[in-house]
Scaffold this active site. Structure first.
Site, PDB file in Angstrom:
ATOM      1  N   LYS A 175       0.839  -1.207   0.000  1.00 26.28           N
ATOM      2  CA  LYS A 175       0.000   0.000   0.000  1.00 26.28           C
ATOM      3  C   LYS A 175       0.873   1.255   0.000  1.00 26.28           C
ATOM      4  O   LYS A 175       0.643   2.189  -0.759  1.00 26.28           O
ATOM      5  CB  LYS A 175      -0.892   0.002   1.256  1.00 26.28           C
ATOM      6  CG  LYS A 175      -1.491   1.346   1.595  1.00 26.28           C
ATOM      7  CD  LYS A 175      -2.372   1.281   2.812  1.00 26.28           C
ATOM      8  CE  LYS A 175      -1.685   1.623   4.118  1.00 26.28           C
ATOM      9  NZ  LYS A 175      -1.398   3.053   4.307  1.00 26.28           N
ATOM     10  N   ASN A 176       1.891   1.248   0.861  1.00 23.03           N
ATOM     11  CA  ASN A 176       2.703   2.460   1.006  1.00 23.03           C
ATOM     12  C   ASN A 176       3.575   2.733  -0.215  1.00 23.03           C
ATOM     13  O   ASN A 176       4.110   3.820  -0.361  1.00 23.03           O
ATOM     14  CB  ASN A 176       3.573   2.376   2.269  1.00 23.03           C
ATOM     15  CG  ASN A 176       2.723   2.506   3.523  1.00 23.03           C
ATOM     16  OD1 ASN A 176       1.587   2.991   3.453  1.00 23.03           O
ATOM     17  ND2 ASN A 176       3.245   2.064   4.649  1.00 23.03           N
ATOM     18  N   CYS A 201      -4.148   8.078   9.884  1.00 19.11           N
ATOM     19  CA  CYS A 201      -4.151   7.560  11.251  1.00 19.11           C
ATOM     20  C   CYS A 201      -3.876   8.669  12.256  1.00 19.11           C
ATOM     21  O   CYS A 201      -3.073   9.557  12.000  1.00 19.11           O
ATOM     22  CB  CYS A 201      -3.063   6.507  11.396  1.00 19.11           C
ATOM     23  SG  CYS A 201      -3.448   4.974  10.578  1.00 19.11           S
ATOM     24  N   ARG A 246       1.831  14.775  12.979  1.00 24.13           N
ATOM     25  CA  ARG A 246       2.141  14.537  11.568  1.00 24.13           C
ATOM     26  C   ARG A 246       2.094  15.812  10.721  1.00 24.13           C
ATOM     27  O   ARG A 246       1.273  15.967   9.823  1.00 24.13           O
ATOM     28  CB  ARG A 246       1.215  13.460  10.990  1.00 24.13           C
ATOM     29  CG  ARG A 246       1.256  12.187  11.791  1.00 24.13           C
ATOM     30  CD  ARG A 246       0.509  11.062  11.160  1.00 24.13           C
ATOM     31  NE  ARG A 246       1.323  10.329  10.209  1.00 24.13           N
ATOM     32  CZ  ARG A 246       0.970   9.158   9.699  1.00 24.13           C
ATOM     33  NH1 ARG A 246      -0.149   8.607  10.012  1.00 24.13           N
ATOM     34  NH2 ARG A 246       1.763   8.544   8.858  1.00 24.13           N
ATOM     35  N   ASP A 266       5.841   0.974  11.767  1.00 19.71           N
ATOM     36  CA  ASP A 266       4.637   0.262  11.341  1.00 19.71           C
ATOM     37  C   ASP A 266       4.574  -1.186  11.842  1.00 19.71           C
ATOM     38  O   ASP A 266       3.576  -1.868  11.608  1.00 19.71           O
ATOM     39  CB  ASP A 266       4.542   0.258   9.802  1.00 19.71           C
ATOM     40  CG  ASP A 266       3.936   1.555   9.273  1.00 19.71           C
ATOM     41  OD1 ASP A 266       3.500   2.381  10.076  1.00 19.71           O
ATOM     42  OD2 ASP A 266       3.905   1.721   8.039  1.00 19.71           O
ATOM     43  N   ARG A 322      -7.944  -0.306   5.726  1.00 21.07           N
ATOM     44  CA  ARG A 322      -7.102   0.575   4.926  1.00 21.07           C
ATOM     45  C   ARG A 322      -5.773  -0.096   4.583  1.00 21.07           C
ATOM     46  O   ARG A 322      -5.090   0.328   3.656  1.00 21.07           O
ATOM     47  CB  ARG A 322      -6.821   1.883   5.677  1.00 21.07           C
ATOM     48  CG  ARG A 322      -8.044   2.753   5.870  1.00 21.07           C
ATOM     49  CD  ARG A 322      -7.696   4.082   6.538  1.00 21.07           C
ATOM     50  NE  ARG A 322      -6.377   4.504   6.123  1.00 21.07           N
ATOM     51  CZ  ARG A 322      -5.391   4.847   6.947  1.00 21.07           C
ATOM     52  NH1 ARG A 322      -5.579   4.855   8.236  1.00 21.07           N
ATOM     53  NH2 ARG A 322      -4.223   5.198   6.485  1.00 21.07           N
TER      54      ARG A 322
END
Ligand code: UD1
Length: 418
Positions: free
Chosen positions: A22-23, A116, A121, A305, A397
């Protein structure tokens, strides 16, 4: 909303093939905005974030065709430069459209991103880097508005921190800026290499060194190409940890195991038995695991993560463990929920102290962020009795239909609306 009902003391057998990351997929999808030609992507995971990114690109007028795990994105008729707030607020990766839009169209407007809730951030490193290329920004009513007078111009940019997102944003913008850009102290995550590889196939001239220096020679335009998304190292790592927690023989396939070195060396230090090959990791049962100390760090350090997942494991092993979270200041939201399942974890500022040897017991818990959610799934699989994990939309997600993926490997896991 959905919740998961998980039976504890689960079995886990066979193997899993890991799909695309995904990233890695999200920034590569965004890179289609840099060109009027088609970008064909293969090996995409089926996740809400990927659908949201397609919607976001679609709201700009991108033409998107999707079939199974492939996507074709063509951005020849861009109809506006305004991002849809409802999509942006769900997904932090939306901020990545800023660089490409300013580079190609000279302007962009996007609401401050969501994703998230794992800390403040900020996006100052993104903005500062793009400013160095000649962009000007204003923040108005929760929106970032950026523009450049003529064209972005290459520059020397030293990042104060190797931010993954900022490196991606600047790298994409610089690929069609005028002249040469050098990014110093750039992120070294494997997803950066995957993006550079996709852009180079489109005709960009990007040279990623493994010392955190990226050199980019701007080109006039990018052409049509196709690219296979690299496999998801975080999903792979999650399943490796699951097998170690359940103490089962299990294999995680279709991966690049060198991307997981920080995890595999920590697990080996704990006493896990792993057979590591280039594209797979086999987990063997073991008799004793011990507590260790780790700290999260930018790649090649231990990934933030995988912090929540290894914390769940640490609750089961002999002796105490310690985790220092260096990337996000608010990334221990899973602690109270893991404690509800019988873990004994105390947090002191950015350090979590984990007491080992706990007998986890099924409970009702609440998922907070993406990786926190999956740590609760792992703990529930090992607990005695049944657990209910509420509010699992964050999980969707990042993990493809987890009840099916996991369900087909042995555990009993059911989804229900509430
Ligand atoms: C981060 C992770 C990435 C992970 C992703 C999703 C790192 C270094 N990055 O990437 O591996 O896949 O989350 O969970 O582990 N920061 C600023 N200003 C900015 C940008 C970032 O101060 O403009 C700070 C952040 O607050 C954070 C740190 O830098 O403390 C890491 O941020 P960054 O790498 O940009 O985050 P993501 O790209 O989201």
């Amino acid at each position: 909303m959905d919740r998961l009902i998980i039976k504890g003391k689960a079995d886990l057998k066979g193997s899993i093939q890991i799909k695309g990351s995904k990233n890695s997929a999200l920034p590569i999808m965004v890179s289609a905005l840099l060109s009027k030609n088609t970008l064909k992507l293969k090996n995409l995971p089926q996740l809400d974030d990927i659908d949201n990114m397609s919607k976001l690109l679609g709201s700009y007028g991108a033409n998107i065709k999707s079939k199974k795990d492939t996507l074709e994105i063509k951005c020849c008729n861009i109809i506006n430069i305004d991002a849809d707030y409802d999509i942006v607020r769900k997904m932090r990766a939306s901020i990545l459209i800023l660089g490409p839009l300013i580079a190609r169209f000279g302007k962009a407007r996007i609401s401050l991103p969501g994703g998230c809730a794992i800390g403040t951030r900020p996006i100052d490193i993104h903005l500062e880097g793009l400013r160095k290329l000649g962009a000007n920004f204003q923040v108005e009513n929760g929106y970032v508005v950026g523009e450049v007078e003529k064209q972005l111009i290459g520059n020397h940019i030293a990042l104060p921190f190797p931010s993954v997102g900022a490196t991606e944003n600047i790298m994409m913008a610089a690929s069609i800026a005028k002249g040469k850009t050098i990014i110093e102290n750039a992120a070294r995550e494997p997803e950066i290499n995957d993006l550079a590889m996709a852009l180079n196939k489109m005709g960009a001239k990007i040279n990623v060194k493994n010392n955190g220096i990226i050199k980019i020679d701007g080109v006039n335009s990018l052409s049509e190409t196709s690219h296979k998304i690299m496999s998801d190292r975080i999903v792979a790592g999650t399943f490796v940890i699951a097998a170690v927690m359940l103490n089962k023989k299990f294999e995680v396939k279709d991966i690049e195991s060198n991307h997981l070195e920080a995890l595999t060396s920590s697990l080996t230090e704990m006493g896990a038995k792993l057979k590591i090959k280039k594209t797979s990791i086999q987990i063997m049962p073991t008799t004793k695991l011990n507590g260790i100390k780790i700290q999260t760090a930018p790649y090649p350090g231990f990934p933030t993560d995988l912090q929540a997942q290894i914390m769940a494991l640490m609750s089961l092993v002999n002796g105490n463990s310690q985790i220092k979270e260096n990337i996000f200041e608010n990334r221990f939201m899973h602690v109270p929920e893991l404690n509800r399942l019988g873990a004994k974890i105390r947090v002191k500022k950015d350090i979590a102290l984990i007491t080992g040897n706990r007998n986890l017991k099924g409970a009702q818990v609440m998922a907070s962020d993406l990786r926190a959610s999956v740590s609760l799934v792992l703990a529930a699989l090992c607990a005695e009795g049944e657990s209910v994990i509420n509010r699992v939309y964050h999980l969707d997600r990042g993990y493809e239909k987890i009840e099916h993926t996991l369900g087909s490997l042995g555990p009993s896991i059911k989804r229900e609306k509430y």
